[in-house]
Design a protein around this motif. Structure first.
Motif, short mmCIF file in Angstrom:
data_model
loop_
_atom_site.label_atom_id
_atom_site.label_comp_id
_atom_site.label_asym_id
_atom_site.label_seq_id
_atom_site.Cartn_x
_atom_site.Cartn_y
_atom_site.Cartn_z
N TYR A 29 0.86 -1.18 0.00
CA TYR A 29 0.00 0.00 0.00
C TYR A 29 0.90 1.22 0.00
CZ TYR A 29 -3.26 -3.62 1.31
OH TYR A 29 -4.00 -4.78 1.31
N ALA A 30 0.70 2.13 -0.97
CA ALA A 30 1.64 3.21 -1.18
C ALA A 30 0.95 4.56 -1.22
CB ALA A 30 2.39 2.99 -2.50
N ALA A 31 1.60 5.54 -0.60
CA ALA A 31 1.21 6.95 -0.71
C ALA A 31 2.31 7.79 -0.11
CB ALA A 31 -0.13 7.23 -0.02
N GLY A 32 2.34 9.05 -0.48
CA GLY A 32 3.25 10.01 0.11
C GLY A 32 2.51 11.27 0.50
N ASP A 33 3.26 12.27 1.00
CA ASP A 33 2.67 13.58 1.33
C ASP A 33 1.58 13.38 2.38
OD1 ASP A 33 4.05 15.22 -0.97
OD2 ASP A 33 3.27 13.39 -1.86
N ILE A 34 2.03 13.12 3.62
CA ILE A 34 1.17 12.48 4.60
C ILE A 34 0.70 13.40 5.72
CG2 ILE A 34 1.07 10.56 6.25
CD1 ILE A 34 3.09 9.11 4.33
N ALA A 35 1.54 13.75 6.66
CA ALA A 35 1.09 14.34 7.93
C ALA A 35 1.37 15.84 7.96
CB ALA A 35 1.77 13.66 9.11
N ARG A 36 0.32 16.64 7.92
CA ARG A 36 0.44 18.10 7.97
C ARG A 36 0.27 18.56 9.41
NH1 ARG A 36 -3.42 22.61 6.53
NH2 ARG A 36 -2.13 24.33 5.76
N CYS A 37 1.35 19.06 9.97
CA CYS A 37 1.36 19.33 11.41
C CYS A 37 0.60 20.60 11.80
CB CYS A 37 2.79 19.41 11.91
SG CYS A 37 3.62 17.80 11.83
N LYS A 38 0.12 21.37 10.83
CA LYS A 38 -0.72 22.51 11.16
C LYS A 38 -2.13 22.09 11.56
CE LYS A 38 1.59 26.10 8.47
NZ LYS A 38 1.47 27.15 7.42
N HIS A 39 -2.47 20.84 11.30
CA HIS A 39 -3.78 20.36 11.73
C HIS A 39 -3.83 20.35 13.25
CE1 HIS A 39 -7.33 17.83 12.23
NE2 HIS A 39 -7.60 18.04 10.94
N ALA A 93 -7.86 14.30 -7.98
CA ALA A 93 -7.30 15.20 -6.98
C ALA A 93 -8.35 15.70 -6.00
CB ALA A 93 -6.63 16.40 -7.66
N SER A 94 -9.44 14.94 -5.85
CA SER A 94 -10.53 15.43 -5.00
C SER A 94 -10.66 14.67 -3.68
CB SER A 94 -11.86 15.37 -5.76
OG SER A 94 -12.16 14.05 -6.18
N TYR A 95 -9.85 13.65 -3.47
CA TYR A 95 -9.92 12.92 -2.20
C TYR A 95 -8.62 12.18 -1.95
CZ TYR A 95 -11.29 9.18 -5.45
OH TYR A 95 -11.34 8.29 -6.50
N ASP A 96 -8.35 11.91 -0.65
CA ASP A 96 -7.16 11.18 -0.25
C ASP A 96 -7.36 9.68 -0.43
OD1 ASP A 96 -5.78 13.47 0.54
OD2 ASP A 96 -6.67 13.43 2.55
N GLY A 120 -1.55 11.01 0.63
CA GLY A 120 -1.48 10.40 1.95
C GLY A 120 -2.19 11.15 3.05
N GLY A 121 -2.65 12.39 2.77
CA GLY A 121 -3.44 13.08 3.78
C GLY A 121 -3.07 14.52 4.05
N ALA A 122 -1.96 15.02 3.49
CA ALA A 122 -1.50 16.38 3.84
C ALA A 122 -2.52 17.44 3.41
CB ALA A 122 -0.15 16.65 3.19
N TYR A 123 -2.72 17.59 2.13
CA TYR A 123 -3.74 18.48 1.57
C TYR A 123 -3.69 18.30 0.06
CZ TYR A 123 0.45 21.40 1.08
OH TYR A 123 1.72 21.85 0.82
N ALA A 124 -4.83 18.52 -0.58
CA ALA A 124 -4.92 18.31 -2.03
C ALA A 124 -4.43 19.54 -2.78
CB ALA A 124 -6.36 18.01 -2.42
N THR A 125 -3.83 19.31 -3.95
CA THR A 125 -3.47 20.38 -4.86
C THR A 125 -4.04 20.06 -6.24
OG1 THR A 125 -1.34 19.32 -5.32
CG2 THR A 125 -1.38 21.03 -3.61
N ASP A 170 -5.36 18.58 15.45
CA ASP A 170 -5.42 17.29 16.13
C ASP A 170 -5.16 16.19 15.12
OD1 ASP A 170 -6.01 14.96 17.50
OD2 ASP A 170 -7.74 15.80 18.56
N PRO A 171 -4.00 15.53 15.19
CA PRO A 171 -3.67 14.51 14.19
C PRO A 171 -4.66 13.36 14.15
CG PRO A 171 -2.13 14.44 16.02
CD PRO A 171 -2.92 15.70 16.18
N ARG A 172 -5.42 13.15 15.20
CA ARG A 172 -6.38 12.05 15.22
C ARG A 172 -7.51 12.24 14.22
NH1 ARG A 172 -8.11 11.97 21.33
NH2 ARG A 172 -8.18 14.20 20.82
N TRP A 173 -7.73 13.49 13.78
CA TRP A 173 -8.83 13.78 12.86
C TRP A 173 -8.31 14.38 11.55
CZ3 TRP A 173 -12.67 11.28 14.82
CH2 TRP A 173 -12.77 11.16 16.21
N SER A 174 -7.07 14.18 11.26
CA SER A 174 -6.45 14.75 10.07
C SER A 174 -6.64 13.82 8.86
CB SER A 174 -4.96 14.95 10.31
OG SER A 174 -4.32 13.70 10.51
N GLY A 175 -6.25 14.34 7.70
CA GLY A 175 -6.25 13.49 6.51
C GLY A 175 -5.32 12.31 6.66
N ALA A 176 -4.18 12.51 7.34
CA ALA A 176 -3.26 11.41 7.57
C ALA A 176 -3.88 10.33 8.44
CB ALA A 176 -1.97 11.92 8.22
#
Length: 299
Positions: A32-42, A258-261, A239-244, A44-50
């Motif tokens: 299972y592969a993905a990158g661009d994962i944990a955006r620390c500006k969120h 590019a509309s969902y993780d 992976g959850g950071a944010y979409a571009t 609470d990481p428990r409810w983030s895209g990551a």
């Protein structure tokens, strides 16, 4: 260090079964592969895209103890610090760190030498590049951030590695895509690595960097379609950071989203592979959208 698949050498010997090596080697293997994962500006990481993609992957790993994760760089944002790995990546994708094979992104190198990345993944990070066997496949991780003599040494290592493993279906992964329709237009980095992989008959290259999902037709390193011997590239920066958004449509791009993780599921079979893009939240998939999937033979 000897120029060989050092996942089985030294301290890695105990990981042989996980890597699918030796007499008990499985006929097929799922990653299972993905990158661009944990955006620390969120907040609470428990409810983030990551967290959403991590929950998806964690369930899949639990259902298949022989499967593994390929992380495609930019594990944390914005600077790849030790605190970010601890507080943002750790509670999400860090839950399956021991089943993850990583590659570094550019955000890791925002901290000198990407030191927190190497400390966090330890032996699994290698020297930034390494190889292993998963099932019957040769899997190669490369560092697309290297330059000058360090990149030349990596390319020399890759050339030897491919020459020694000519019998295997081959997958390579690194962070910066050579081809992309996203905000980092092609040609990107690693053309020399892509050319070596194409010449060796490799099947797949996985990258992230652009925060979207994109699949390309099999190509050579100069962007020419090659249905018989070409390398198929996937961009999986979902992976959850944010979409571009996509900026333009690159030649030979066959599928874009590019509309969902989500994560790319790859079944590495004996002489073939199957792919399927899995959304982290099926409720966010637009009505009527086609979930990408397919199958192809090795060269």
């Amino acid at each position: 260090m000897a120029r060989r698949s050092w996942v089985l050498s030294g301290a890695f010997a105990g990981l042989a079964l996980l890597a699918g090596a030796g007499p008990a080697m499985a006929a097929d293997y799922t990653v299972y592969a993905a990158g661009d994962i944990a955006r620390c500006k969120h907040p609470d990481p428990r409810w983030s895209g990551a967290a959403a993609t991590a929950t998806l992957v964690e369930g899949l790993l639990r259902a298949d103890p022989q499967s593994a994760v390929l992380s495609l760089g930019d594990h944390t944002y914005p600077r790849g610090t030790a605190a970010e790995f601890r507080d943002c990546y750790g509670p999400t994708w860090g839950r399956f760190r021991e089943r993850t094979w990583p590659t570094p992104g550019n955000h890791e190198y925002a901290t000198a030498g990407a030191r927190p990345y190497f400390d966090y993944f330890g032996e699994r990070a290698g020297r930034g590049y390494y190889s292993l066997r998963l099932g019957s496949w040769l899997v190669i991780s490369l560092d697309s951030n290297l330059k000058g003599a360090r990149h030349a040494a990596q390319i020399d290592w890759l050339r030897v590695e491919l020459k020694q493993r000519q019998d295997a279906c081959t997958l390579a992964f690194w962070h910066h895509p050579l081809y992309s329709s996203g905000g980092h237009p092609p040609p990107g980095r690693m053309r020399d690595a892509y050319a070596l992989l194409h010449a060796a008959g490799a099947e797949l290259v996985l990258s992230g960097h652009d925060h979207d999902y994109e699949r390309f037709a099999p190509q050579d390193a100069d962007g020419r379609i090659d249905r018989k011997r070409g390398v198929r590239q996937f961009v999986v920066g979902t992976g959850g950071a944010y979409a571009t958004p996509f900026v333009f449509f690159a030649p030979n791009s066959e599928m874009r989203e590019a509309s969902y993780d989500g994560v790319l599921a790859l079944r590495l079979l004996e002489g073939a592979y199957e792919w399927r893009f899995l959304p982290a939240d099926p409720g966010k998939v637009p009505a009527g959208a086609r979930l990408d999937q397919g199958r192809s033979s090795c060269h």
